[in-house]
Write an enzyme that holds these catalytic residues in place. Sequence first.
Site, mmCIF file in Angstrom:
data_model
loop_
_atom_site.group_PDB
_atom_site.id
_atom_site.type_symbol
_atom_site.label_atom_id
_atom_site.label_comp_id
_atom_site.label_asym_id
_atom_site.label_seq_id
_atom_site.Cartn_x
_atom_site.Cartn_y
_atom_site.Cartn_z
ATOM 1 N N GLU A 58 5.221 9.958 7.506
ATOM 2 C CA GLU A 58 4.175 10.960 7.246
ATOM 3 C C GLU A 58 3.694 11.607 8.545
ATOM 4 O O GLU A 58 2.514 11.925 8.698
ATOM 5 C CB GLU A 58 2.977 10.364 6.495
ATOM 6 C CG GLU A 58 3.278 9.330 5.447
ATOM 7 C CD GLU A 58 4.076 9.839 4.273
ATOM 8 O OE1 GLU A 58 4.578 10.975 4.339
ATOM 9 O OE2 GLU A 58 4.224 9.096 3.298
ATOM 10 N N PHE A 97 9.673 10.338 -3.972
ATOM 11 C CA PHE A 97 9.442 11.665 -3.389
ATOM 12 C C PHE A 97 10.485 11.850 -2.304
ATOM 13 O O PHE A 97 10.439 11.195 -1.265
ATOM 14 C CB PHE A 97 8.024 11.674 -2.803
ATOM 15 C CG PHE A 97 7.557 12.971 -2.204
ATOM 16 C CD1 PHE A 97 6.866 13.899 -2.971
ATOM 17 C CD2 PHE A 97 7.746 13.242 -0.856
ATOM 18 C CE1 PHE A 97 6.380 15.080 -2.412
ATOM 19 C CE2 PHE A 97 7.265 14.415 -0.287
ATOM 20 C CZ PHE A 97 6.573 15.338 -1.072
ATOM 21 N N ARG A 149 -1.099 10.893 4.034
ATOM 22 C CA ARG A 149 -1.607 10.679 5.395
ATOM 23 C C ARG A 149 -3.074 10.263 5.371
ATOM 24 O O ARG A 149 -3.505 9.420 6.170
ATOM 25 C CB ARG A 149 -1.449 11.965 6.202
ATOM 26 C CG ARG A 149 -0.013 12.314 6.540
ATOM 27 C CD ARG A 149 0.119 13.749 6.971
ATOM 28 N NE ARG A 149 1.494 14.074 7.352
ATOM 29 C CZ ARG A 149 1.992 15.296 7.400
ATOM 30 N NH1 ARG A 149 1.217 16.334 7.099
ATOM 31 N NH2 ARG A 149 3.243 15.494 7.736
ATOM 32 N N ARG A 192 0.836 -1.200 0.000
ATOM 33 C CA ARG A 192 0.000 0.000 0.000
ATOM 34 C C ARG A 192 0.866 1.244 0.000
ATOM 35 O O ARG A 192 0.582 2.232 -0.707
ATOM 36 C CB ARG A 192 -0.923 -0.014 1.218
ATOM 37 C CG ARG A 192 -2.149 0.915 1.127
ATOM 38 C CD ARG A 192 -1.873 2.325 1.556
ATOM 39 N NE ARG A 192 -1.264 2.373 2.868
ATOM 40 C CZ ARG A 192 -0.495 3.378 3.283
ATOM 41 N NH1 ARG A 192 -0.253 4.415 2.497
ATOM 42 N NH2 ARG A 192 0.045 3.351 4.491
ATOM 43 N N ASN A 248 -0.209 15.309 2.961
ATOM 44 C CA ASN A 248 -1.573 15.152 3.460
ATOM 45 C C ASN A 248 -2.369 14.158 2.626
ATOM 46 O O ASN A 248 -3.249 13.469 3.151
ATOM 47 C CB ASN A 248 -2.281 16.502 3.515
ATOM 48 C CG ASN A 248 -2.000 17.256 4.805
ATOM 49 O OD1 ASN A 248 -1.691 16.646 5.834
ATOM 50 N ND2 ASN A 248 -2.089 18.568 4.769
#
Length: 386
Positions: free
Chosen positions: A365, A131, A245, A92, A242
Site C-alpha cells: 500500500e 484485489f 492505508r 488484520r 487509501n
Amino acid sequence: MASVSDLIDFDSLLTQEERTFRDTVRSFVDAEIKPNIAKWFESATFPLELVPELAQLGLLGMHLKGYGCAGRSAVEYGLAGAELEAGDSGLRTSVSVQGSLAMTAIYKHGSEDQKREWLPAMANGKAIGCFALTEPTAGSDPSGMKTFARRDGEDWVLNGSKRWIGLASVAKVAVIWAQTEEGIRGFVTPTSTSGFTATPIEPKLSMRASIQCDMELSDVRLPNSAALPNAVGLNAPFSCLNEARYGIIWGAMGAARDAFEAALDYSRHRLQFDKPLAGYQLTQQKLVDMALEINKGFLLALHLGRRKDAGTLQAVEISLGKLNNCREAINIAREARTILGGNGVTLDYSPLRHSNNLESVRTYEGTDEVHTLVVGRKLTGIAAFR
C-alpha cells in the site's frame, strides 16, 4: 480495558460505544488468535475457520453501510484494526483485503447488481474477495501494469500476471485491474472463470499466517456486466488503497503495542544480576521511548480517524500517518526484541514475529519511499517521483 502503554488516558478520547467495540475485538483476539498465532505463523497457515467468526463480529466491510455491512465509523474501523494487528499483521491484512479493497471497490465503483450479488455474501463471510492490482514489474507504479483487457464483441478478454495478491487462492471473487483502450478499468471476476489461476507465494519470512499469491490470467472471458461501471483510471483503485492505508495507520500501532507489552512483561520477571531487567536504567529508557511513540502514534491515528469521519481527511495525511506509524512500529518491535535477549528469537514471544510482518506492512500500500515523496510534494510543491 486500557493498555499498560497508555500514558495519556487515551480511552477518555473515545466514546463508550467505541471503547465497547474495541474491547469486543480485543477479547476475540485474546481468545482466538493469540493462543494459536505461533503455530499458524510457523506452519504458514491462514486460519480460514476464523472467517465466519470475523463476519459474526461485523468486521468484514465494517466501514460500509447497507448490503449486510456493519456501517462502523472510521475510528471504530481503526480501533478494530489495531486489535487485530496486535494479534498478527497477516490477519488484520486479510480483513483489509476483504473489506477495504475488494468490497470497497464494488461498493464505490460497482453497479447495483454487482453490489447486491457480492457485498452481502462477502460481509457474512460466505464469499472471500481479493484485489488484483500489483504486478511482477508494476508495484509502486501501477500505471505501468501490463495486464490488458480487450473487447471481443460484448465480452472482455483479460490476459496478464499479478503478484502479491492477498487471499487470491481462497477467493470466490477477484477485482482485477487492467489496461484497456479507454484507460485502466476494474473487473469483478468470479475465480471459477476459465483461465484464472492463483498460486500462493512460498516460502515467506513475513506475513506467514496470511495468503499472498501470484495470479495468471489467460484469456479470461467476462461479460460486459463484469466491468465496474464507475471505475476508469487509477483514481478508482487508489480510492480503495487509501481505505487500506488508513487502516494500516492504526494496525501498525497495534503490533507495536503488543511487542511493547511482551517486552514489558518479560522485563518485570526476568532476573539478571539478582534484579528484574525492568529495574535497570537502560531497560527503562527503552520502555519509555517505545511507550512515547505508541502514544503519539495512536493520537495521530485518532486525529486522522476523526477527520475521516468528518469528511475532511486528505490523501497526504494518510501518507503521513502510514509513513510515521509503520516506521515507528518496526523500530519498536525490534527494540522490544532486544529486551527479550536470545529468547526473543523464538515464537514464544511476539516482537520478532511482529517485526518480520511489519517489513511487509511498510512495503505494501505504498512503500516508505513513495509516501515520503507524497509528503515531500505537499511541502515543496514539486513532484519527485520521476
